[in-house]
Design a protein around this motif. Sequence first.
Motif, mmCIF file in Angstrom:
data_model
loop_
_atom_site.group_PDB
_atom_site.id
_atom_site.type_symbol
_atom_site.label_atom_id
_atom_site.label_comp_id
_atom_site.label_asym_id
_atom_site.label_seq_id
_atom_site.Cartn_x
_atom_site.Cartn_y
_atom_site.Cartn_z
ATOM 1 N N GLY A 19 0.824 -1.218 0.000
ATOM 2 C CA GLY A 19 0.000 0.000 0.000
ATOM 3 C C GLY A 19 0.849 1.255 0.000
ATOM 4 O O GLY A 19 0.559 2.228 -0.705
ATOM 5 N N VAL A 20 1.903 1.249 0.774
ATOM 6 C CA VAL A 20 2.817 2.397 0.814
ATOM 7 C C VAL A 20 3.488 2.588 -0.543
ATOM 8 O O VAL A 20 3.597 3.701 -1.048
ATOM 9 C CB VAL A 20 3.866 2.223 1.940
ATOM 10 N N VAL A 25 3.815 5.658 -5.669
ATOM 11 C CA VAL A 25 3.790 5.748 -7.136
ATOM 12 C C VAL A 25 2.666 6.678 -7.590
ATOM 13 O O VAL A 25 2.867 7.541 -8.447
ATOM 14 C CB VAL A 25 3.652 4.340 -7.769
ATOM 15 N N VAL A 26 1.490 6.500 -7.012
ATOM 16 C CA VAL A 26 0.338 7.335 -7.387
ATOM 17 C C VAL A 26 0.610 8.803 -7.046
ATOM 18 O O VAL A 26 0.341 9.695 -7.849
ATOM 19 C CB VAL A 26 -0.948 6.827 -6.708
ATOM 20 N N THR A 27 1.159 9.049 -5.872
ATOM 21 C CA THR A 27 1.468 10.424 -5.465
ATOM 22 C C THR A 27 2.511 11.041 -6.384
ATOM 23 O O THR A 27 2.376 12.191 -6.809
ATOM 24 C CB THR A 27 1.966 10.449 -4.003
ATOM 25 N N GLN A 34 1.051 17.522 -12.106
ATOM 26 C CA GLN A 34 0.851 18.895 -11.646
ATOM 27 C C GLN A 34 2.021 19.773 -12.063
ATOM 28 O O GLN A 34 1.830 20.913 -12.492
ATOM 29 C CB GLN A 34 0.663 18.947 -10.130
ATOM 30 N N TRP A 35 3.245 19.250 -11.976
ATOM 31 C CA TRP A 35 4.421 20.016 -12.384
ATOM 32 C C TRP A 35 4.342 20.342 -13.875
ATOM 33 O O TRP A 35 4.600 21.478 -14.281
ATOM 34 C CB TRP A 35 5.697 19.229 -12.071
ATOM 35 N N ILE A 36 3.996 19.359 -14.687
ATOM 36 C CA ILE A 36 3.883 19.592 -16.134
ATOM 37 C C ILE A 36 2.809 20.628 -16.419
ATOM 38 O O ILE A 36 3.006 21.550 -17.218
ATOM 39 C CB ILE A 36 3.609 18.274 -16.887
#
Length: 160
Positions: A19-20, A25-27, A34-36
């Motif tokens: 889960g971590v 990976v998802v984060t 968001q950066w792009i």
Amino acid sequence: MMLEGLVTTVAGALLATAGVLVGGVVTRRAQDQQWIRDQQLASYQDLFSHYAKFTMELRRAHGDERGWDYDWGEWSATLIRVSLVAPTEIAEEIDNFGRAINSFLDQVERGDRTPLRNPLSPEEFEAARQESVVAQVRLVNAIRRSLGGDSKGLSFGIGG
């Protein structure tokens, strides 16, 4: 009983670890997207800022019958920066926009119609810039669709 507890503990630890990892990976993917998006917005703003600045300067030069200057190297650098982050559809519209600007400059700054030699009236200037206005609206609408799904878009140009 002890084996059952051990299996439950190990399975719980493995699931928590998985889960971590999946969460990381998802984060990371969300942060990259968001950066792009932030880079795209900044480069689009820079592009339109340059367009508005040189168009206004050129308009004033024709009105005042004076020379003018612009940092075309910075314009070219802006086009390159935006091409690095723009999706293909936007890059194609930027190319169309650049071609329309080139045509506009042919009419108002190159050849026999320049602010010093044969300035355009405000009406002639607006007529000369219509192709670039249409290209600007198409580009803005393509950007709006790519950033937020605005399918209606604008029917008019703002600035420039």
